[in-house]
Design an enzyme around this catalytic site. Structure first.
Site, PDB file in Angstrom:
ATOM      1  CE  LYS A  50     104.041  96.261  16.544  1.00 51.16           C
ATOM      2  NZ  LYS A  50     104.502  97.028  15.408  1.00 51.16           N
ATOM      3  CB  SER A  75      95.128 100.053  16.015  1.00 50.10           C
ATOM      4  OG  SER A  75      94.984 100.626  14.756  1.00 50.10           O
TER       5      SER A  75
END
Length: 176
Positions: A50, A75
């Site tokens: 990510k 999250s």
């Protein structure tokens, strides 16, 4: 995004992203009945792929817009990626995270300097909260996966896989 976009993202990430190894395990090979390679992205900066998408996205925000900051929702993995990329680029970051997110991910995100806004995932919409923050502050919204800049950055892992397979003289039957 096109291959050209992914190659451009790779150039942006060149000095920052960790070139993670392809690893092979004999027992897994035996179970699978062939050679299986795993891309060790947990060794990537912030612990996942990510970071690649977040940094590629943030690096393309116009300099004038950077002072208004960025806002993202996640999250954990995208949260940490955006927070780390924002810290590198000197951009203020606000991350909308569920109140039940893993404490370590919240603390890691905060450790990169991001402001955390917690929400109740049962009663509130992270997308709505982030959109409201973006409108109110002028921050740029950084989606976790559904934007060409994010996708191109995350896609750089594929370029590495191709290069690493070629170096091992391996032709992949499939990449998952």
């Amino acid at each position: 995004p096109s291959l050209v976009d992914i190659e451009a993202a790779a150039r942006r990430l060149h000095a920052l992203a960790v070139l993670t190894p392809l690893i092979e395990n004999p027992l897994l090979n035996e179970i699978a009945g062939g050679r299986v390679f795993m891309k060790a992205e947990p060794l990537q900066r912030t612990g996942s792929f990510k970071f690649r998408g977040a940094y590629n996205f943030l690096s393309q925000i116009e300099p004038g817009a950077r002072r208004n900051g960025v806002v993202a929702y996640s999250s954990g993995n995208h949260a940490q990626g955006v927070a780390a990329a924002a810290a590198i680029l000197g951009i203020p970051a606000t991350i909308v995270m569920p109140s039940d997110a893993p404490v370590m991910k919240v603390e890691n995100t905060r450790g990169y300097g991001a402001e955390i806004v917690l929400y109740d995932r049962l009663d509130e919409s992270r997308e709505d909260i982030a959109a409201e923050i973006a409108v109110r502050t002028g921050a740029t919204l950084v989606p976790p996966y559904d934007h060409p800049w994010t996708i191109a950055g995350q896609g750089t892992v594929g370029l590495e896989i191709v290069d690493q397979c070629a170096a091992l003289n391996v032709v992949a039957d499939a990449v998952l």
